[in-house]
Design a protein around this motif. Structure first.
Motif, PDB file in Angstrom:
ATOM      1  N   ARG A   1       0.723  -1.317  -0.009  1.00 15.31           N
ATOM      2  CA  ARG A   1      -0.009  -0.106   0.071  1.00 15.31           C
ATOM      3  C   ARG A   1       0.790   1.284  -0.032  1.00 15.31           C
ATOM      4  NH1 ARG A   1      -4.879  -1.511   4.342  1.00 15.31           N
ATOM      5  NH2 ARG A   1      -5.703  -3.442   3.166  1.00 15.31           N
ATOM      6  N   GLU A   2       2.174   1.261  -0.147  1.00 18.90           N
ATOM      7  CA  GLU A   2       3.020   2.131  -0.177  1.00 18.90           C
ATOM      8  C   GLU A   2       3.231   2.845  -1.667  1.00 18.90           C
ATOM      9  OE1 GLU A   2       4.942   5.371   0.262  1.00 18.90           O
ATOM     10  OE2 GLU A   2       4.286   4.292   2.270  1.00 18.90           O
ATOM     11  N   PRO A   3       2.661   3.828  -1.920  1.00 19.02           N
ATOM     12  CA  PRO A   3       2.727   4.443  -3.255  1.00 19.02           C
ATOM     13  C   PRO A   3       4.189   4.429  -3.761  1.00 19.02           C
ATOM     14  CG  PRO A   3       1.793   6.177  -1.821  1.00 19.02           C
ATOM     15  CD  PRO A   3       1.851   4.824  -1.156  1.00 19.02           C
ATOM     16  N   GLU A   4       5.147   5.143  -3.044  1.00 23.22           N
ATOM     17  CA  GLU A   4       6.348   5.222  -3.498  1.00 23.22           C
ATOM     18  C   GLU A   4       6.970   4.038  -3.904  1.00 23.22           C
ATOM     19  OE1 GLU A   4       6.734   8.010  -4.955  1.00 23.22           O
ATOM     20  OE2 GLU A   4       8.619   8.531  -4.141  1.00 23.22           O
ATOM     21  N   VAL A   5       6.651   2.848  -3.111  1.00 23.33           N
ATOM     22  CA  VAL A   5       7.467   1.669  -3.458  1.00 23.33           C
ATOM     23  C   VAL A   5       6.799   1.069  -4.797  1.00 23.33           C
ATOM     24  CG1 VAL A   5       7.536  -0.920  -2.639  1.00 23.33           C
ATOM     25  CG2 VAL A   5       7.678   0.920  -1.157  1.00 23.33           C
ATOM     26  N   LEU A   6       5.569   1.114  -4.849  1.00 22.09           N
ATOM     27  CA  LEU A   6       4.978   0.692  -6.234  1.00 22.09           C
ATOM     28  C   LEU A   6       5.613   1.678  -7.444  1.00 22.09           C
ATOM     29  CD1 LEU A   6       1.254   0.292  -5.299  1.00 22.09           C
ATOM     30  CD2 LEU A   6       3.054  -1.255  -5.455  1.00 22.09           C
TER      31      LEU A   6
ATOM     32  N   ALA B   1      -0.704   3.555 -12.014  1.00 26.68           N
ATOM     33  CA  ALA B   1      -1.979   3.784 -11.592  1.00 26.68           C
ATOM     34  C   ALA B   1      -2.335   3.623 -10.222  1.00 26.68           C
ATOM     35  CB  ALA B   1      -2.954   3.499 -12.847  1.00 26.68           C
ATOM     36  N   GLN B   2      -2.054   2.344  -9.804  1.00 27.38           N
ATOM     37  CA  GLN B   2      -2.203   1.941  -8.620  1.00 27.38           C
ATOM     38  C   GLN B   2      -1.879   2.896  -7.445  1.00 27.38           C
ATOM     39  OE1 GLN B   2      -1.170  -2.380  -7.790  1.00 27.38           O
ATOM     40  NE2 GLN B   2      -1.956  -2.753  -9.678  1.00 27.38           N
ATOM     41  N   ALA B   3      -0.567   3.321  -7.731  1.00 27.88           N
ATOM     42  CA  ALA B   3       0.190   4.030  -6.812  1.00 27.88           C
ATOM     43  C   ALA B   3      -0.379   5.461  -6.740  1.00 27.88           C
ATOM     44  CB  ALA B   3       1.801   4.241  -7.374  1.00 27.88           C
ATOM     45  N   ALA B   4      -0.737   6.042  -7.903  1.00 29.72           N
ATOM     46  CA  ALA B   4      -1.467   7.055  -8.098  1.00 29.72           C
ATOM     47  C   ALA B   4      -2.684   7.384  -7.336  1.00 29.72           C
ATOM     48  CB  ALA B   4      -1.597   7.757  -9.470  1.00 29.72           C
TER      49      ALA B   4
ATOM     50  N   HIS C   1      -3.040   9.013  -3.757  1.00 29.79           N
ATOM     51  CA  HIS C   1      -2.945  10.462  -3.840  1.00 29.79           C
ATOM     52  C   HIS C   1      -1.863  10.753  -2.864  1.00 29.79           C
ATOM     53  CE1 HIS C   1      -6.977  10.718  -5.674  1.00 29.79           C
ATOM     54  NE2 HIS C   1      -7.288   9.712  -5.181  1.00 29.79           N
ATOM     55  N   ARG C   2      -0.565  10.471  -3.100  1.00 35.06           N
ATOM     56  CA  ARG C   2       0.328  10.759  -2.264  1.00 35.06           C
ATOM     57  C   ARG C   2       1.622  10.653  -3.261  1.00 35.06           C
ATOM     58  NH1 ARG C   2       2.287   7.525   2.014  1.00 35.06           N
ATOM     59  NH2 ARG C   2       0.871   5.876   1.594  1.00 35.06           N
ATOM     60  N   ALA C   3       1.725  11.611  -4.216  1.00 29.92           N
ATOM     61  CA  ALA C   3       2.788  11.690  -5.368  1.00 29.92           C
ATOM     62  C   ALA C   3       4.124  11.889  -4.644  1.00 29.92           C
ATOM     63  CB  ALA C   3       2.488  12.933  -6.109  1.00 29.92           C
ATOM     64  N   GLY C   4       5.139  11.107  -5.160  1.00 30.66           N
ATOM     65  CA  GLY C   4       6.434  11.384  -4.690  1.00 30.66           C
ATOM     66  C   GLY C   4       7.404  11.257  -5.839  1.00 30.66           C
ATOM     67  N   PRO C   5       8.664  11.277  -5.726  1.00 29.86           N
ATOM     68  CA  PRO C   5       9.728  11.442  -6.665  1.00 29.86           C
ATOM     69  C   PRO C   5       9.782  10.201  -7.563  1.00 29.86           C
ATOM     70  CG  PRO C   5      10.626  11.162  -4.381  1.00 29.86           C
ATOM     71  CD  PRO C   5       9.155  11.496  -4.255  1.00 29.86           C
ATOM     72  N   TYR C   6       9.590   9.004  -6.970  1.00 25.02           N
ATOM     73  CA  TYR C   6       9.800   7.839  -7.838  1.00 25.02           C
ATOM     74  C   TYR C   6       8.579   7.667  -8.651  1.00 25.02           C
ATOM     75  CZ  TYR C   6      13.476   6.753  -4.856  1.00 25.02           C
ATOM     76  OH  TYR C   6      14.767   6.696  -4.140  1.00 25.02           O
ATOM     77  N   GLN C   7       7.072   7.956  -8.176  1.00 20.84           N
ATOM     78  CA  GLN C   7       6.051   7.931  -9.233  1.00 20.84           C
ATOM     79  C   GLN C   7       6.306   9.044 -10.278  1.00 20.84           C
ATOM     80  OE1 GLN C   7       2.205   7.963  -6.718  1.00 20.84           O
ATOM     81  NE2 GLN C   7       3.751   8.142  -5.072  1.00 20.84           N
ATOM     82  N   LEU C   8       6.766  10.275  -9.743  1.00 22.67           N
ATOM     83  CA  LEU C   8       7.001  11.312 -10.814  1.00 22.67           C
ATOM     84  C   LEU C   8       8.053  10.772 -12.011  1.00 22.67           C
ATOM     85  CD1 LEU C   8       6.659  14.147  -8.531  1.00 22.67           C
ATOM     86  CD2 LEU C   8       5.061  13.598 -10.314  1.00 22.67           C
TER      87      LEU C   8
END
Length: 400
Positions: free
Chosen positions: A216-221, A268-271, A274-281
Motif C-alpha cells: 500500500r506504499e505508493p512510492e514503493v509501487l 496507476a495503483q500508486a497514483a 493520492h500521495r505523489a512522490g519522486p519515484y512516481q513522478l
C-alpha cells in the motif's frame, strides 16, 4: 595477471553481496561475515594467478569463506552446524539481502552512511562506483562506510526486517539504495562495461520484494514501475555491437509494450493513493517517453510539468539538468542554456552537464564552444558506451 584480477573483480562485484548476506543471515554477525568474504577474496588473489581461475569462481569463493568460517568459529559450536548446512547457490530465503538492506539502513546511522554501506556490502559496488553516484570524493565514501560498520558492531544493531511500525522510518533510504543499484546496472560507472543486467535484475527483485512487503506504499509501487518501464525499453538501448542507441534513434518496435502496459497499471495503483512522490513522478516521465509512438510525438509539455513537480520534491541539480532537456523542446535551446548556466558551479564535474550543454550550444550555432564542452564531457565519463557516443559526435564534427 590482469585477466585474473579482472575476473576476480567481476565475481566480487556480482556475488559478494549475496555471499555476505547469506553469511550474515546464518552468523548474525555483520563484521564476521564481511571478514570471511574478504579472506576468501585475498585467498583468490594469492592462488588464482598461479593455479588458474576455477571453473566456478563464485562457488570457489563461497567454499573458501565457509571453510575459513569453520576454522575461525571452531570453538563456537552453535555456528558450526549452520555453516555446514550452507550451499551454493544459496537456496530459498529470498529476503536475505532485503534483511541486510534494512540492517544497513538502521536509523542509528547517518543517512549518507546508510546508503553507502548498503551499496558496498549488499550490492557489491566499489567505493569508486558509490562515489560516482553521489558526486563526492572516493575517500569520503570510504570514511562513511568504515564509521557505519563500526557503529553497527558497537550498537549491536540486529539483523532483521523491522516491524510494521518501523518500516516508514527506513523506507526512504532503502528506496534510494535500490534506485542507485538499478542506475549502476542501467548505465555502469566502471570503465570495463557499459551496463550490468545482473545489477539491474537485482534491483528489480529488491523493488518487487519491497512491494510485496509494503503493497500500500505508493512510492514503493512507483519505484517498481520506474524500474520496469526502463527495463521494458532495454532491447532498444544498445545495438548489436554494444553501442548506446540514443532515445531519438531507438527502434520503438523493440520495446516490450506488454511490460510497459503492466508498469503503467502499477503506476496507476500508486497514483490512486493520492500521495505523489519522486519515484512516481520519474516513472510518469519515463512512461511519457515509452508510450510515445515516435520521438516527434513525445509530449514534452507534460514532461516539463512532471519535472516541475519533481523539483518540488527533489530540488537537486541533476533534476534541474534533466528538466532543462525538456525545457529545450518547449521553450527553445537558448532558454534551456540559460537554465544550465545556473548549474555551472554545482555540476562542473558531471559529464552529462557538459554533454547537454554541448548539444544546446550546437543547436544555437556555436560549434567551437560545443566541441570544448563535448571534450570536457569525454574527460569526465568512464562508461565505455557513453564515451563512444561522445567520440562519434566529436569525430563527426571533425569531418563536417
Amino acid at each position: 595477471m590482469s585477466t585474473t584480477h579482472d575476473e576476480l573483480a567481476r565475481v566480487v562485484r556480482e556475488h559478494a553481496g549475496r555471499l555476505a548476506a547469506s553469511l550474515v543471515h546464518l552468523l548474525g554477525d555483520f563484521a564476521a561475515a564481511e571478514d570471511l568474504v574478504q579472506d576468501a577474496v585475498e585467498a583468490a588473489l594469492r592462488r588464482w594467478p598461479t593455479e588458474g581461475i576455477p571453473e566456478r569462481p563464485d562457488a570457489w569463493l563461497f567454499t573458501v569463506a565457509r571453510r575459513r568460517g569453520l576454522d575461525v568459529l571452531r570453538r563456537q559450536t552453535r555456528y558450526r552446524d549452520k555453516l555446514a548446512q550452507l550451499q551454493w547457490p544459496v537456496p530459498g530465503e529470498p529476503d536475505d539481502r532485503l534483511r541486510l538492506v534494512f540492517t544497513c539502513c538502521h536509523p542509528a546511522l547517518p543517512r549518507q552512511a546508510q546508503i553507502a554501506l548498503t551499496l558496498r556490502v549488499v550490492c557489491g559496488l566499489t567505493t569508486g562506483q558509490i562515489a560516482a553516484a553521489f558526486l563526492v570524493p572516493e575517500t569520503t565514501v570510504a570514511r562513511r562506510i568504515t564509521r557505519a560498520k563500526r557503529k553497527i558492531t558497537d550498537a549491536g544493531i540486529p539483523y532483521r526486517i523491522p516491524g510494521d511500525d518501523e518500516l516508514p522510518d527506513r523506507l526512504d533510504e532503502v528506496l534510494t539504495v535500490v534506485y542507485l543499484l538499478f542506475n549502476e546496472g542501467y548505465l555502469s560507472s566502471t570503465p570495463d562495461r557499459a551496463h550490468s543486467r545482473r545489477l539491474a535484475e537485482d534491483a528489480e527483485w529488491l523493488a518487487a520484494s519491497l512491494a510485496w512487503l509494503m503493497p500500500r506504499e505508493p512510492e514503493v509501487l512507483g519505484l517498481l514501475a520506474l524500474i520496469r518501464l526502463h527495463e521494458a525499453r532495454a532491447a532498444a538501448r544498445f545495438d548489436d555491437e554494444g553501442r548506446i542507441v540514443l532515445l531519438p534513434d531507438q527502434d520503438r518496435s523493440r520495446y516490450d509494450h506488454d511490460a510497459i502496459d503492466a508498469a503503467t497499471q502499477l503506476l496507476a495503483q500508486a497514483a490512486a493513493r493520492h500521495r505523489a512522490g519522486p519515484y512516481q513522478l520519474q516513472a510518469a516521465i519515463v512512461a511519457c517517453h515509452a508510450e510515445a509512438p515516435t520521438w516527434a510525438d513525445t509530449d514534452w509539455a507534460q514532461i516539463l510539468v512532471l519535472y516541475d513537480m519533481l523539483l518540488q520534491h527533489t530540488p537537486n541539480p541533476v533534476v534541474r539538468l534533466n528538466r532543462a532537456v525538456a525545457l529545450r523542446h518547449v521553450a527553445g535551446p537558448a532558454v534551456a542554456l540559460g537554465e544550465l548556466d545556473g548549474l555551472a558551479a554545482t555540476l562542473a564535474d558531471h559529464h552529462l552537464y557538459h554533454a547537454t550543454r554541448a548539444e544546446l550550444l550546437r543547436a544555437l550555432g556555436h560549434p567551437g564552444p560545443a566541441r570544448e564542452a563535448d571534450l570536457r564531457a569525454l574527460e569526465l565519463t568512464t562508461n565505455p558506451a557513453q564515451r563512444a557516443v561522445l567520440e562519434r559526435r566529436l569525430d563527426a564534427r571533425e569531418w563536417s
